[in-house]
Motif scaffolding. Structure first.
Motif, PDB file in Angstrom:
ATOM      1  N   THR A   1       0.897  -1.269   0.174  1.00  0.00           N
ATOM      2  CA  THR A   1       0.015  -0.123  -0.135  1.00  0.00           C
ATOM      3  C   THR A   1       1.209   1.561  -0.013  1.00  0.00           C
ATOM      4  N   LEU A   2       2.116   1.079   0.683  1.00  0.00           N
ATOM      5  CA  LEU A   2       3.035   1.678   0.675  1.00  0.00           C
ATOM      6  C   LEU A   2       3.347   2.416  -0.292  1.00  0.00           C
ATOM      7  N   ILE A   3       4.113   1.830  -1.317  1.00  0.00           N
ATOM      8  CA  ILE A   3       4.591   1.667  -2.306  1.00  0.00           C
ATOM      9  C   ILE A   3       3.586   1.966  -3.778  1.00  0.00           C
ATOM     10  N   ASN A   4       3.086   1.330  -3.123  1.00  0.00           N
ATOM     11  CA  ASN A   4       1.747   2.053  -4.798  1.00  0.00           C
ATOM     12  C   ASN A   4       1.303   3.581  -4.338  1.00  0.00           C
TER      13      ASN A   4
ATOM     14  N   ILE B   1       4.642  -3.338  -8.594  1.00  0.00           N
ATOM     15  CA  ILE B   1       3.505  -3.037  -7.891  1.00  0.00           C
ATOM     16  C   ILE B   1       3.101  -0.660  -8.448  1.00  0.00           C
ATOM     17  N   ASP B   2       2.370  -0.889  -9.047  1.00  0.00           N
ATOM     18  CA  ASP B   2       2.232   0.036 -10.378  1.00  0.00           C
ATOM     19  C   ASP B   2       3.248   0.731 -11.611  1.00  0.00           C
ATOM     20  N   GLN B   3       4.125   1.407 -11.107  1.00  0.00           N
ATOM     21  CA  GLN B   3       4.441   1.548 -12.479  1.00  0.00           C
ATOM     22  C   GLN B   3       5.698   1.277 -11.738  1.00  0.00           C
ATOM     23  N   LEU B   4       6.957   0.579 -10.414  1.00  0.00           N
ATOM     24  CA  LEU B   4       7.093   0.044  -9.986  1.00  0.00           C
ATOM     25  C   LEU B   4       8.042  -1.375 -10.103  1.00  0.00           C
ATOM     26  N   ILE B   5       9.218  -1.927 -10.284  1.00  0.00           N
ATOM     27  CA  ILE B   5       9.733  -2.980 -10.246  1.00  0.00           C
ATOM     28  C   ILE B   5      10.546  -3.294  -9.449  1.00  0.00           C
ATOM     29  N   GLN B   6      10.520  -4.744  -9.067  1.00  0.00           N
ATOM     30  CA  GLN B   6      11.358  -4.861  -8.145  1.00  0.00           C
ATOM     31  C   GLN B   6      12.677  -5.266  -8.833  1.00  0.00           C
ATOM     32  N   LEU B   7      13.903  -4.473  -8.493  1.00  0.00           N
ATOM     33  CA  LEU B   7      14.665  -4.114  -8.775  1.00  0.00           C
ATOM     34  C   LEU B   7      15.441  -5.652  -7.998  1.00  0.00           C
ATOM     35  N   LYS B   8      15.919  -5.976  -7.491  1.00  0.00           N
ATOM     36  CA  LYS B   8      16.559  -6.913  -5.930  1.00  0.00           C
ATOM     37  C   LYS B   8      16.097  -7.684  -5.246  1.00  0.00           C
TER      38      LYS B   8
END
Length: 188
Positions: free
Chosen positions: A130-133, A161-168
């Motif tokens: 929720t916070l990351i979104n 999450i939304d426009q963010l991707i997991q990098l590591k």
């Protein structure tokens, strides 16, 4: 607990008294900064569940210009102030006693953007997705910035999450670190 590298290297940091706050170990702190880039040329950081302030202070030590520290516990706020004094970093900092959701609302009103955002909530009370979104939807992260989350190793966060991707994603005993950044899909 100490500052691992940079201008404040070797300075001892106090932990928050009691058992309600879990400090990030030096080993995990060093691993985090190896993942997001060991040093920075400016930028602003947000340490949203700051605890002792160790992650934000490490970022300042490594070249972040300014850091906003937020925690809801008064003992944590007192500890952050003491640790900033030890590092002579008071002028580069803002410290607020507030919960994460209210702090984000205030930050959105200020129209701030961050190079680094640290999210290290108590393991039993996580609302990371929720916070990351909310951070993504309100463009609080710079396009080249990172969100660094620390969470229990039993928690699996989504790839996107939304426009963010997991990098590591790395696990260190009972703790895991998951780092997000913008995917840059469809960007000009």
């Amino acid at each position: 607990m100490r500052v691992v590298s940079g201008n404040y290297k070797g300075r001892s940091l106090k932990a928050v008294p009691g058992v309600s706050t879990r400090p990030t170990t030096d080993k995990v702190k060093e691993a985090i900064f190896n993942m997001v880039g060991p040093y920075f040329e400016g930028g602003v950081a947000l340490d949203l569940f700051a605890g002792s302030g160790g992650l934000g202070i490490e970022a300042l030590s490594r070249g972040i210009e300014r850091c906003i520290f937020v925690d809801r516990e008064s003992k944590a706020i007192q500890t952050i102030h003491k640790n900033l004094e030890v590092c002579h970093a008071i002028e580069a900092s803002e410290v607020y006693r507030n919960d994460a959701e209210r702090a984000l609302k205030a930050i959105i009103k200020r129209e701030l953007q961050f190079q680094l955002i640290f999210l290290d909530p108590p393991y039993k009370q996580q609302k990371l997705k929720t916070l990351i979104n909310e951070i993504s939807e309100n463009r609080l992260l710079r396009k080249d910035g990172f969100i660094v989350t620390e969470h229990g190793s039993d928690i699996q966060l989504p790839e996107e999450i939304d426009q963010l991707i997991q990098l590591k994603h790395e696990t260190y005993g009972m703790s895991s670190i998951t780092i997000y950044r913008y995917s840059h899909k469809g960007e000009e």
